[in-house]
Design a protein around this motif. Structure first.
Motif, PDB file in Angstrom:
ATOM      1  N   ALA A 171      13.892   7.898   2.457  1.00 12.95           N
ATOM      2  CA  ALA A 171      14.175   6.584   3.037  1.00 12.95           C
ATOM      3  C   ALA A 171      14.715   5.613   1.999  1.00 12.95           C
ATOM      4  O   ALA A 171      14.394   5.721   0.806  1.00 12.95           O
ATOM      5  CB  ALA A 171      12.898   6.004   3.652  1.00 12.95           C
ATOM      6  N   PRO A 172      15.554   4.648   2.404  1.00 18.26           N
ATOM      7  CA  PRO A 172      15.985   3.585   1.488  1.00 18.26           C
ATOM      8  C   PRO A 172      14.764   2.871   0.897  1.00 18.26           C
ATOM      9  O   PRO A 172      13.767   2.649   1.582  1.00 18.26           O
ATOM     10  CB  PRO A 172      16.785   2.643   2.389  1.00 18.26           C
ATOM     11  N   GLY A 173      14.852   2.549  -0.374  1.00 20.51           N
ATOM     12  CA  GLY A 173      13.759   1.869  -1.052  1.00 20.51           C
ATOM     13  C   GLY A 173      12.740   2.783  -1.678  1.00 20.51           C
ATOM     14  O   GLY A 173      11.942   2.352  -2.521  1.00 20.51           O
ATOM     15  N   THR A 174      12.739   4.067  -1.298  1.00 19.27           N
ATOM     16  CA  THR A 174      11.784   5.019  -1.866  1.00 19.27           C
ATOM     17  C   THR A 174      12.110   5.285  -3.331  1.00 19.27           C
ATOM     18  O   THR A 174      13.278   5.400  -3.713  1.00 19.27           O
ATOM     19  CB  THR A 174      11.812   6.343  -1.086  1.00 19.27           C
ATOM     20  N   ILE A 175      11.076   5.393  -4.141  1.00 14.92           N
ATOM     21  CA  ILE A 175      11.232   5.776  -5.546  1.00 14.92           C
ATOM     22  C   ILE A 175      10.968   7.268  -5.679  1.00 14.92           C
ATOM     23  O   ILE A 175       9.948   7.775  -5.195  1.00 14.92           O
ATOM     24  CB  ILE A 175      10.261   4.982  -6.440  1.00 14.92           C
ATOM     25  N   VAL A 176      11.896   7.969  -6.327  1.00 11.15           N
ATOM     26  CA  VAL A 176      11.734   9.398  -6.604  1.00 11.15           C
ATOM     27  C   VAL A 176      11.813   9.588  -8.108  1.00 11.15           C
ATOM     28  O   VAL A 176      12.723   9.061  -8.761  1.00 11.15           O
ATOM     29  CB  VAL A 176      12.825  10.239  -5.911  1.00 11.15           C
TER      30      VAL A 176
ATOM     31  N   ASP B 187       8.543   9.655   4.820  1.00 11.02           N
ATOM     32  CA  ASP B 187       7.576   8.571   5.001  1.00 11.02           C
ATOM     33  C   ASP B 187       6.981   8.083   3.689  1.00 11.02           C
ATOM     34  O   ASP B 187       6.281   7.078   3.656  1.00 11.02           O
ATOM     35  CB  ASP B 187       6.449   9.052   5.923  1.00 11.02           C
ATOM     36  N   ALA B 188       7.274   8.783   2.592  1.00 14.25           N
ATOM     37  CA  ALA B 188       6.665   8.441   1.303  1.00 14.25           C
ATOM     38  C   ALA B 188       7.367   7.240   0.671  1.00 14.25           C
ATOM     39  O   ALA B 188       8.576   7.058   0.817  1.00 14.25           O
ATOM     40  CB  ALA B 188       6.734   9.637   0.358  1.00 14.25           C
ATOM     41  N   ASP B 189       6.589   6.435  -0.046  1.00 10.32           N
ATOM     42  CA  ASP B 189       7.152   5.326  -0.816  1.00 10.32           C
ATOM     43  C   ASP B 189       7.480   5.746  -2.242  1.00 10.32           C
ATOM     44  O   ASP B 189       8.394   5.191  -2.872  1.00 10.32           O
ATOM     45  CB  ASP B 189       6.165   4.158  -0.856  1.00 10.32           C
ATOM     46  N   ILE B 190       6.701   6.694  -2.767  1.00 10.90           N
ATOM     47  CA  ILE B 190       6.900   7.209  -4.127  1.00 10.90           C
ATOM     48  C   ILE B 190       6.786   8.722  -4.070  1.00 10.90           C
ATOM     49  O   ILE B 190       5.801   9.261  -3.551  1.00 10.90           O
ATOM     50  CB  ILE B 190       5.847   6.657  -5.107  1.00 10.90           C
ATOM     51  N   ILE B 191       7.782   9.419  -4.595  1.00  7.26           N
ATOM     52  CA  ILE B 191       7.781  10.885  -4.636  1.00  7.26           C
ATOM     53  C   ILE B 191       7.922  11.313  -6.087  1.00  7.26           C
ATOM     54  O   ILE B 191       8.893  10.920  -6.762  1.00  7.26           O
ATOM     55  CB  ILE B 191       8.936  11.484  -3.801  1.00  7.26           C
TER      56      ILE B 191
ATOM     57  N   PRO C 225      -3.528  17.592   1.457  1.00  7.00           N
ATOM     58  CA  PRO C 225      -2.312  18.410   1.529  1.00  7.00           C
ATOM     59  C   PRO C 225      -1.278  17.731   2.421  1.00  7.00           C
ATOM     60  O   PRO C 225      -1.627  17.088   3.418  1.00  7.00           O
ATOM     61  CB  PRO C 225      -2.797  19.726   2.132  1.00  7.00           C
ATOM     62  N   ALA C 226      -0.015  17.862   2.069  1.00 11.19           N
ATOM     63  CA  ALA C 226       1.069  17.224   2.822  1.00 11.19           C
ATOM     64  C   ALA C 226       1.944  18.264   3.493  1.00 11.19           C
ATOM     65  O   ALA C 226       1.898  19.459   3.174  1.00 11.19           O
ATOM     66  CB  ALA C 226       1.925  16.363   1.894  1.00 11.19           C
TER      67      ALA C 226
ATOM     68  N   GLN D  75       0.848  -1.190   0.000  1.00 16.69           N
ATOM     69  CA  GLN D  75       0.000   0.000   0.000  1.00 16.69           C
ATOM     70  C   GLN D  75       0.887   1.244   0.000  1.00 16.69           C
ATOM     71  O   GLN D  75       0.991   1.953   1.004  1.00 16.69           O
ATOM     72  CB  GLN D  75      -0.931   0.001   1.215  1.00 16.69           C
ATOM     73  N   PRO D  76       1.542   1.519  -1.140  1.00 10.88           N
ATOM     74  CA  PRO D  76       2.507   2.625  -1.167  1.00 10.88           C
ATOM     75  C   PRO D  76       1.856   3.986  -0.971  1.00 10.88           C
ATOM     76  O   PRO D  76       0.723   4.216  -1.394  1.00 10.88           O
ATOM     77  CB  PRO D  76       3.115   2.507  -2.576  1.00 10.88           C
ATOM     78  N   LYS D  77       2.601   4.862  -0.310  1.00 12.08           N
ATOM     79  CA  LYS D  77       2.173   6.241  -0.102  1.00 12.08           C
ATOM     80  C   LYS D  77       2.815   7.104  -1.185  1.00 12.08           C
ATOM     81  O   LYS D  77       4.036   7.091  -1.359  1.00 12.08           O
ATOM     82  CB  LYS D  77       2.602   6.729   1.280  1.00 12.08           C
TER      83      LYS D  77
END
Length: 315
Positions: free
Chosen positions: A214-219, A193-197, A185-186, A130-132
């Motif tokens: 964070a490690p593993g996050t996609i940007v 804390d995001a999984d995808i930016i 709004p963020a 459940q990616p953020k």
């Protein structure tokens, strides 16, 4: 000679998100090489500049002609306006024209979400269930990236937006809510804390501290092109697995990447490009973020224009 014209509505109708992404994926799997694409051409114009994006293919070729007028938003007009011309590759006869703005508005999120989905699939620990999703920006590209993500990332449960102008953020949220897409709004602290930016801004300077990702996050940084513009900082670039649209295009235009490492350093690293990505050649490190950088390329426009011409309804 009478040419078919595909207006914004016709372009949009011909390119639902799954269709657009599948067309790009198939083009790359069938041999389209981003490294061989033509460079874009900039030329001065009164009050701004012309931006020309030509490319060739075996059956069709094309040219996107845009104008960039920085003062237009203050006049209530779009900063970037343009038209696409589709051409028969054998005879060089013009075949059709279409709305260049709408083509770009669909093409860019489609490319981004293609890259993100492939990067998720390459995650060493498996895709987050459940990616953020956090998007920087509140303009048309942010709007369309949310629309695309809503269709193409069905497992995502949290959509958030961060922008510099609260009134534009609220307008974006209201528009998406009317379409059944729930966005909130963020705060800047949510980067960690995001999984995808997704970075879809016109910012000339980095949007956040790259060490906070964070490690593993996609940007994905796709809002800017030009060596004097960047949405992410050198800290993030240096600590990430990096994927580019095209290595040759990145060396010319990716200001997000070149300040972090020299062109010669990147040439020795040889980061994966989009073709490598769809062919399963990316090997991600679980201890690192994964950064995709795109500057927008003419071959992508041609893929989209081909779908519109062959399956759409012009006038």
């Amino acid at each position: 000679m009478s040419l078919s014209y595909f207006d914004a509505e016709a372009v949009r109708a011909a390119l639902p998100w799954h269709t657009a992404v599948t067309a790009l994926h198939n083009a790359l799997r069938q041999g389209v090489d981003p490294e061989q694409d033509s460079p874009r051409i900039f030329s001065p114009a009164p009050g701004g500049e012309f931006l020309l994006m030509p490319t060739t293919g075996s059956r069709y070729s094309g040219l996107k002609a845009l104008t960039v007028a920085p003062e237009n938003p203050a006049r209530g007009l779009q900063k970037i306006q343009g038209i696409y011309l589709l051409i028969d590759s054998e005879t060089l006869s013009p075949l059709a024209t279409m709305d260049g703005n709408e083509l770009t508005a669909i093409r860019t999120p489609a490319v981004t979400l293609l890259a993100v989905s492939q990067m998720l699939a390459a995650a060493p620990g498996g895709e987050p269930t459940q990616p953020k999703l956090l998007i920087f920006g509140a303009g048309v590209q942010a709007l369309n990236h949310f629309r695309a993500a809503n269709v193409l990332l069905p497992q995502a449960t949290d959509f958030a937006v961060l922008g510099q102008r609260p009134e534009r953020v609220q307008a974006l949220i209201r528009q998406l809510n009317t379409e059944g897409i729930q966005v909130r709004p963020a705060e800047p602290s949510e980067v960690s804390d995001a999984d995808i930016i997704l970075c879809t801004t016109s910012s000339r300077t980095p949007l956040f501290d790259g060490n906070s990702v964070a490690p593993g996050t996609i940007v994905a940084a796709i809002g800017q092109h030009g060596l004097d513009a960047r949405e992410v900082d050198a800290a993030l670039v240096r600590r990430s697995d990096v994927v580019v649209e095209s290595r040759t295009a990145a060396w010319r235009e990716a200001g997000d990447l070149i300040p972090a490492r020299s062109v010669s350093e990147w040439q020795s690293i040889q980061p994966a490009n989009l073709q490598d990505l769809v062919n399963g050649k990316l090997r991600r490190n679980a201890t690192k973020p994964c950064l995709y950088n795109g500057v927008g390329m003419a071959w992508e426009d041609l893929v989209m224009a081909t779908v519109v011409y062959e399956g759409g309804s012009g006038r």
